[in-house]
Design a protein around this motif. Structure first.
Motif, PDB file in Angstrom:
ATOM      1  N   VAL A   5       4.405  44.412  57.912  1.00  0.00           N
ATOM      2  CA  VAL A   5       4.093  45.957  58.184  1.00  0.00           C
ATOM      3  C   VAL A   5       3.192  45.945  59.310  1.00  0.00           C
ATOM      4  CG1 VAL A   5       3.580  48.240  57.340  1.00  0.00           C
ATOM      5  CG2 VAL A   5       4.567  46.598  55.953  1.00  0.00           C
ATOM      6  N   LYS A   6       3.448  46.285  60.655  1.00  0.00           N
ATOM      7  CA  LYS A   6       2.723  46.410  61.765  1.00  0.00           C
ATOM      8  C   LYS A   6       1.566  47.667  61.722  1.00  0.00           C
ATOM      9  CE  LYS A   6       6.052  43.608  64.455  1.00  0.00           C
ATOM     10  NZ  LYS A   6       6.710  43.429  65.507  1.00  0.00           N
ATOM     11  N   ARG A   7       0.626  47.699  62.585  1.00  0.00           N
ATOM     12  CA  ARG A   7      -0.171  48.623  62.541  1.00  0.00           C
ATOM     13  C   ARG A   7       0.487  49.960  62.919  1.00  0.00           C
ATOM     14  NH1 ARG A   7      -4.727  45.108  65.871  1.00  0.00           N
ATOM     15  NH2 ARG A   7      -5.571  44.008  64.309  1.00  0.00           N
ATOM     16  N   LYS A  18       6.367  32.607  65.124  1.00  0.00           N
ATOM     17  CA  LYS A  18       5.280  33.373  65.828  1.00  0.00           C
ATOM     18  C   LYS A  18       4.146  32.990  65.378  1.00  0.00           C
ATOM     19  CE  LYS A  18       4.273  38.161  66.702  1.00  0.00           C
ATOM     20  NZ  LYS A  18       4.787  39.671  66.522  1.00  0.00           N
ATOM     21  N   LEU A  19       3.921  32.797  63.751  1.00  0.00           N
ATOM     22  CA  LEU A  19       2.646  32.109  63.342  1.00  0.00           C
ATOM     23  C   LEU A  19       2.128  30.874  63.950  1.00  0.00           C
ATOM     24  CD1 LEU A  19       0.729  32.173  61.058  1.00  0.00           C
ATOM     25  CD2 LEU A  19       2.160  30.981  59.388  1.00  0.00           C
ATOM     26  N   ALA A  42       1.606  26.106  56.995  1.00  0.00           N
ATOM     27  CA  ALA A  42       2.106  26.001  55.591  1.00  0.00           C
ATOM     28  C   ALA A  42       1.236  26.576  54.635  1.00  0.00           C
ATOM     29  CB  ALA A  42       2.315  24.537  55.371  1.00  0.00           C
ATOM     30  N   ARG A  43       0.008  26.531  54.638  1.00  0.00           N
ATOM     31  CA  ARG A  43      -1.249  27.176  53.825  1.00  0.00           C
ATOM     32  C   ARG A  43      -0.793  28.613  53.884  1.00  0.00           C
ATOM     33  NH1 ARG A  43      -4.582  22.785  54.973  1.00  0.00           N
ATOM     34  NH2 ARG A  43      -5.322  23.996  56.643  1.00  0.00           N
ATOM     35  N   ILE A  44      -0.722  29.223  54.870  1.00  0.00           N
ATOM     36  CA  ILE A  44      -0.693  30.716  55.225  1.00  0.00           C
ATOM     37  C   ILE A  44       0.604  31.137  54.659  1.00  0.00           C
ATOM     38  CG2 ILE A  44      -0.252  32.479  56.924  1.00  0.00           C
ATOM     39  CD1 ILE A  44      -2.159  30.922  58.863  1.00  0.00           C
ATOM     40  N   GLU A  45       1.758  30.426  54.896  1.00  0.00           N
ATOM     41  CA  GLU A  45       3.249  30.747  54.362  1.00  0.00           C
ATOM     42  C   GLU A  45       3.016  30.692  52.796  1.00  0.00           C
ATOM     43  OE1 GLU A  45       6.115  28.601  56.340  1.00  0.00           O
ATOM     44  OE2 GLU A  45       5.460  28.899  58.090  1.00  0.00           O
ATOM     45  N   GLU A  46       2.438  29.428  52.072  1.00  0.00           N
ATOM     46  CA  GLU A  46       2.243  29.578  50.748  1.00  0.00           C
ATOM     47  C   GLU A  46       1.475  30.658  50.245  1.00  0.00           C
ATOM     48  OE1 GLU A  46       0.548  25.824  49.513  1.00  0.00           O
ATOM     49  OE2 GLU A  46       2.013  24.746  50.931  1.00  0.00           O
ATOM     50  N   THR A  47       0.470  31.200  50.839  1.00  0.00           N
ATOM     51  CA  THR A  47      -0.352  32.261  50.550  1.00  0.00           C
ATOM     52  C   THR A  47       0.522  33.679  50.426  1.00  0.00           C
ATOM     53  OG1 THR A  47      -2.424  31.428  51.104  1.00  0.00           O
ATOM     54  CG2 THR A  47      -2.231  33.691  50.854  1.00  0.00           C
ATOM     55  N   VAL A  61      -2.085  39.022  57.259  1.00  0.00           N
ATOM     56  CA  VAL A  61      -1.826  37.756  58.203  1.00  0.00           C
ATOM     57  C   VAL A  61      -2.610  37.253  59.233  1.00  0.00           C
ATOM     58  CG1 VAL A  61       0.104  36.418  59.271  1.00  0.00           C
ATOM     59  CG2 VAL A  61       0.790  38.410  57.668  1.00  0.00           C
ATOM     60  N   GLY A  62      -3.436  38.342  60.041  1.00  0.00           N
ATOM     61  CA  GLY A  62      -4.284  38.219  60.935  1.00  0.00           C
ATOM     62  C   GLY A  62      -5.569  37.261  60.416  1.00  0.00           C
ATOM     63  N   GLU A  63      -5.977  38.028  59.192  1.00  0.00           N
ATOM     64  CA  GLU A  63      -7.079  37.508  58.311  1.00  0.00           C
ATOM     65  C   GLU A  63      -6.689  35.910  57.899  1.00  0.00           C
ATOM     66  OE1 GLU A  63     -10.350  38.611  58.432  1.00  0.00           O
ATOM     67  OE2 GLU A  63      -9.575  40.482  59.620  1.00  0.00           O
TER      68      GLU A  63
END
Length: 112
Positions: A5-7, A18-19, A42-47, A61-63
């Motif tokens: 969900v974008k701003r 993109k990530l 991969a860690r971000i995707e897992e989270t 996602v930015g954080e």
């Protein structure tokens, strides 16, 4: 993967490319291996998967990206933060650098 969900309230599918592109751009010309970038992504995707949510704000996602960059490379972290948080003056850069130095300075003071 959850939708993003974008701003502005619009929604889009999560895009792994993109990530990785965002991570790679922040880490451009920095001494970080491709393997480390892939592991961070991969860690971000897992989270995101583990959250169990159908939608997540892009700010979340930015954080996650900033947390990974902080571990990988301090310069890349400040680069990304400057764009992500829309730094408008040098004071904001200084604050981000102080944020990074805080733990370093505290550790130094404890040793003395």
């Amino acid at each position: 993967m959850p939708s993003i969900v974008k701003r502005n309230g619009s929604r889009s599918d999560f895009e792994p490319g993109k990530l990785r592109g965002s991570l790679s751009l922040a880490l451009r010309k920095r001494p970080v291996s491709t393997e480390d970038v892939d592991a961070a992504a991969a860690r971000i995707e897992e989270t995101l998967l583990a959250s169990g949510k159908r939608e997540v704000p892009s700010a979340y996602v930015g954080e996650l990206v900033m947390n990974e960059l902080k571990k990988l490379d301090k310069v890349a972290y400040v680069r990304f933060a400057s764009v992500y948080r829309s730094f408008e003056d040098i004071g904001e850069f200084i604050e981000a650098i102080r944020e990074m130095q805080g733990p370093l300075l505290q550790g130094k003071l404890r040793k003395e």
